[in-house]
Design an enzyme around this catalytic site. Structure first.
Site, PDB file in Angstrom:
ATOM      1  N   PRO A 210       0.829  -1.220   0.000  1.00 33.66           N
ATOM      2  CG  PRO A 210       0.249  -0.769   2.230  1.00 33.66           C
ATOM      3  CD  PRO A 210       1.111  -1.672   1.379  1.00 33.66           C
ATOM      4  CD1 TRP A 211      -2.490   4.075  -0.794  1.00 36.06           C
ATOM      5  CD2 TRP A 211      -1.900   5.434   0.884  1.00 36.06           C
ATOM      6  NE1 TRP A 211      -3.610   4.299  -0.028  1.00 36.06           N
ATOM      7  CE2 TRP A 211      -3.275   5.144   1.009  1.00 36.06           C
ATOM      8  CE3 TRP A 211      -1.308   6.279   1.825  1.00 36.06           C
ATOM      9  CZ2 TRP A 211      -4.060   5.647   2.042  1.00 36.06           C
ATOM     10  CZ3 TRP A 211      -2.092   6.787   2.861  1.00 36.06           C
ATOM     11  CH2 TRP A 211      -3.457   6.461   2.951  1.00 36.06           C
TER      12      TRP A 211
ATOM     13  NE  ARG B  68       5.070  -4.715   7.687  1.00 34.52           N
ATOM     14  CZ  ARG B  68       4.356  -4.322   8.725  1.00 34.52           C
ATOM     15  NH1 ARG B  68       4.895  -4.253   9.903  1.00 34.52           N
ATOM     16  NH2 ARG B  68       3.112  -4.003   8.586  1.00 34.52           N
TER      17      ARG B  68
ATOM     18  CE  LYS C 125      -0.665  -3.255  -7.408  1.00 39.79           C
ATOM     19  NZ  LYS C 125      -0.498  -1.800  -7.211  1.00 39.79           N
TER      20      LYS C 125
ATOM     21  CB  SER D 168      -8.585  -2.343   1.826  1.00 38.13           C
ATOM     22  OG  SER D 168      -8.694  -2.863   0.530  1.00 38.13           O
ATOM     23  CB  THR D 169     -10.615  -6.200   5.092  1.00 41.06           C
ATOM     24  OG1 THR D 169      -9.731  -6.005   6.204  1.00 41.06           O
ATOM     25  CG2 THR D 169     -11.327  -7.523   5.269  1.00 41.06           C
TER      26      THR D 169
ATOM     27  CD  GLU E  89      -0.779  -5.247   8.159  1.00 39.61           C
ATOM     28  OE1 GLU E  89      -1.957  -4.981   8.500  1.00 39.61           O
ATOM     29  OE2 GLU E  89       0.064  -4.400   7.870  1.00 39.61           O
TER      30      GLU E  89
ATOM     31  NE  ARG F 279       2.740   5.456  14.590  1.00 40.06           N
ATOM     32  CZ  ARG F 279       3.085   4.343  13.947  1.00 40.06           C
ATOM     33  NH1 ARG F 279       4.175   4.299  13.233  1.00 40.06           N
ATOM     34  NH2 ARG F 279       2.337   3.270  14.023  1.00 40.06           N
TER      35      ARG F 279
ATOM     36  CB  CYS G 232      -3.502  -1.090   9.172  1.00 41.94           C
ATOM     37  SG  CYS G 232      -1.798  -1.559   9.190  1.00 41.94           S
TER      38      CYS G 232
HETATM   39  P1  ADP Z   1      -5.784   1.250   0.321  1.00 41.98           P
HETATM   40  O1  ADP Z   1      -7.112   1.642   0.817  1.00 41.98           O
HETATM   41  O2  ADP Z   1      -4.691   1.207   1.332  1.00 41.98           O
HETATM   42  O3  ADP Z   1      -5.384   1.920  -0.958  1.00 41.98           O
HETATM   43  P2  ADP Z   1      -6.127  -1.115  -1.244  1.00 41.98           P
HETATM   44  O4  ADP Z   1      -6.404  -2.484  -0.752  1.00 41.98           O
HETATM   45  O5  ADP Z   1      -7.079  -0.501  -2.202  1.00 41.98           O
HETATM   46  O6  ADP Z   1      -5.956  -0.273   0.068  1.00 41.98           O
HETATM   47  O7  ADP Z   1      -4.690  -1.038  -1.912  1.00 41.98           O
HETATM   48  C1  ADP Z   1      -3.546  -1.728  -1.434  1.00 41.98           C
HETATM   49  C2  ADP Z   1      -2.798  -2.271  -2.627  1.00 41.98           C
HETATM   50  O8  ADP Z   1      -3.648  -3.175  -3.316  1.00 41.98           O
HETATM   51  C3  ADP Z   1      -2.356  -1.222  -3.651  1.00 41.98           C
HETATM   52  O9  ADP Z   1      -1.091  -1.582  -4.161  1.00 41.98           O
HETATM   53  C4  ADP Z   1      -3.423  -1.356  -4.718  1.00 41.98           C
HETATM   54  O10 ADP Z   1      -2.963  -0.973  -6.005  1.00 41.98           O
HETATM   55  C5  ADP Z   1      -3.694  -2.837  -4.694  1.00 41.98           C
HETATM   56  N1  ADP Z   1      -4.999  -3.254  -5.217  1.00 41.98           N
HETATM   57  C6  ADP Z   1      -6.182  -2.599  -5.149  1.00 41.98           C
HETATM   58  N2  ADP Z   1      -7.153  -3.320  -5.755  1.00 41.98           N
HETATM   59  C7  ADP Z   1      -6.567  -4.454  -6.233  1.00 41.98           C
HETATM   60  C8  ADP Z   1      -7.022  -5.614  -6.946  1.00 41.98           C
HETATM   61  N3  ADP Z   1      -8.290  -5.743  -7.297  1.00 41.98           N
HETATM   62  N4  ADP Z   1      -6.131  -6.572  -7.252  1.00 41.98           N
HETATM   63  C9  ADP Z   1      -4.837  -6.441  -6.875  1.00 41.98           C
HETATM   64  N5  ADP Z   1      -4.349  -5.399  -6.198  1.00 41.98           N
HETATM   65  C10 ADP Z   1      -5.195  -4.411  -5.871  1.00 41.98           C
END
Ligand code: ADP
Length: 481
Positions: free
Chosen positions: A151-152, A161, A176, A231-232, A252, A280, A286
């Site tokens: 994530p970002w 990690r 990715k 995200s979940t 996670e 923070r 999370c």
């Molecule tokens: P956040 O709300 O932290 O952005 P996400 O779960 O949307 O949480 O994103 C976390 C990571 O999952 C990012 O790298 C995002 O590009 C990737 N991501 C989001 N949707 C998908 C998907 N359908 N398949 C694979 N990776 C995804």
């Protein structure tokens, strides 16, 4: 501030000055400026990276562990040497205050150093045989090609990690990063290259086509392990996708962290802990305090002190040294925080400070806020806030506090503040969470296992457990001795 020559030297050829039909832009959330454009990879590049990682595994996985360890140690030293550039890159693409992003670089580097060391102790066992003429042994072997999606919110440490234990164990990696923060990932990979990591061992796929790339990373039979932080809802989808090839997985996911403040807490310690846990990274972690549950006897004093501390936080561009809270990552994040606060106030909660965006600074600067009178029927009680809003709920006694704390499908981090050692143990055991901070508002460290239970995830990162996630135990049974 724009990207400097030093930043560009770390980012290499993958960044483009001008957009083309096959690129996406990276923007600074503080002012909306485009920092650069990045080649937008897709299925073709992902499949090629997996093939190359598979080819590189034969050699990397069989190298003596000390060779891998020495490269990781050099990587660690180079990350620290480039702390300021990396911290600036994170602040520019993610918005977070520079004084925090320097800390993130050190925290992220810590995983590289720790797993360089811990990989050397990936021991097997000899097991006393239960029949004559046999010798039973286990050995640890790297799982193979690892795919990871990050994530970002911690663009350096969420990568190290996963990547550091994987590389130390002997795996090769296709990663990715989030499309919001690809630059930190590219800079880290460049430093790994400078540290001597062989070609093919680590691949970074920068893309906005997350679902398309994610589909390949979770289903390609050459990928043996999939590790995700995010995200979940996305985690659930990726978990299901991994089923077709029975990949080893680590997830996670989201949290809904409770902070229990008991009447017998040290007020100053509790406020300081809640502040750290809540604000923070502008509340975008999370493990951030999502529900601050305060016992009736200490509620007013705690709310007043927390409000005063929140009012003192400087909201500004993350590049300024005095900034405590920078902008949120994007408009969607601001809209979500705003909707949660509006829902709560409409149902009777009161803002003691903050509420809304500071428009003079820009559209993404959400004010540090405190809400009192939060109840179970409000969205903010049940959903992850991911913004600088403290949500305070009153409870009567220990049993009610624990019940409220556990009343969620999530189970990542929880916190409790009390001076009573017996209560600290009782509460620590009773909370259905993977991690519990007792008089401690910041628990994350490379030397201890991080991870959740329930819908917050599977597996652990950091510590011995974090290395085991990238290894398989093989049992060798010698007969006819
Ligand atoms: P956040 O709300 O932290 O952005 P996400 O779960 O949307 O949480 O994103 C976390 C990571 O999952 C990012 O790298 C995002 O590009 C990737 N991501 C989001 N949707 C998908 C998907 N359908 N398949 C694979 N990776 C995804």
């Amino acid at each position: 501030m724009s990207l400097t020559a030093a930043h560009k030297a770390l980012l290499g050829k993958r960044i483009l000055t001008n957009a083309n039909h096959d690129s996406f832009s990276v923007t600074n959330p503080a002012n909306g400026e485009i920092l650069c454009h990045v080649h937008n990879a897709g299925s073709k590049e992902t499949l090629k990276a997996i093939d190359a990682a598979h080819a590189a595994f034969t050699d990397w996985g069989q190298k003596p562990q000390k060779v891998r360890s020495d490269i990781l140690k050099k990587w660690f030293a180079l990350i620290l040497e480039h702390t300021e550039d990396l911290a600036q890159i994170v602040t520019l693409e993610q918005g977070r205050a520079i004084r925090e992003t320097r800390g993130e670089v050190a925290y992220g580097a810590g995983f590289v150093e720790w797993f360089a060391e811990e990989g050397r102790r990936a021991y097997g066992r000899t097991i006393p045989a239960n029949v004559p003429g046999k010798q039973l042994v286990t050995i640890q072997q790297p799982v193979g090609v690892v795919a990871a999606i990050t994530p970002w919110n911690f663009p350096i440490s969420m990568i190290t990690r996963k990547v550091a234990p994987a590389l130390s164990a002997g795996c090769t990696v296709v990663l990715k990063p989030s499309e919001e923060t690809p630059l930190s990932a590219l800079a880290l990979a460049e430093l790994a290259r400078q540290a001597g990591l062989p070609d093919g061992v680590l691949h970074i796929i920068c893309t906005t086509k997350a679902a398309e790339v994610g589909e390949i990373l979770t289903s390609d039979p050459l990928v043996k392990k999939f590790s995700f932080t995010g995200s979940t809802p996305v985690g659930k989808k990726l978990y299901a996708q991994c089923a077709s090839t029975i990949k080893k997985i680590s997830l996670e996911l989201g949290g809904n962290a409770p902070v229990l403040v008991f009447d017998d807490a040290d007020l100053d310690v509790a406020v300081a802990g809640a502040m750290l846990s809540k604000y923070r990274n502008a509340g975008q972690t999370c493990v951030c305090a999502n529900r601050i549950l305060v016992q009736a006897g200490i509620f007013d004093a705690f709310a007043a002190k927390l409000t005063k501390a929140a009012r003192a936080l400087t909201l500004a561009d993350g590049m300024a040294e005095e900034t405590a809270i920078g902008p949120l990552i994007n408009q969607k994040a601001v809209d979500k925080v705003d909707a949660l606060v509006k829902d709560a106030t409409a149902k009777g909660a009161k803002l003691t400070v903050g509420g809304g965006v500071d428009a003079a600074l820009g559209p993404l600067f959400y004010k540090p806020s405190v809400l009192t009178g939060v109840t179970h029927d409000m969205r903010i009680f049940n959903e992850e806030i991911f913004g600088p809003v403290a949500s305070l709920i009153k409870f009567k006694d220990e049993a009610e506090g624990i019940k409220l704390a556990n009343d969620t499908p999530f189970g990542l981090a929880a916190y409790a503040f009390t001076k009573d050692v017996s209560r600290a143990w009782r509460v620590g055991r009773a909370l259905d969470y993977g991690m519990v901070g007792l008089n401690d508002g910041v628990m994350s460290t490379e030397v201890a296992p991080f991870g959740g239970v329930k819908e917050s995830g599977i597996g652990r990162e950091g510590a011995i457990e974090g290395l085991e996630e990238y290894m398989e135990t093989k049992f060798l049974s010698f007969g006819a001795l």
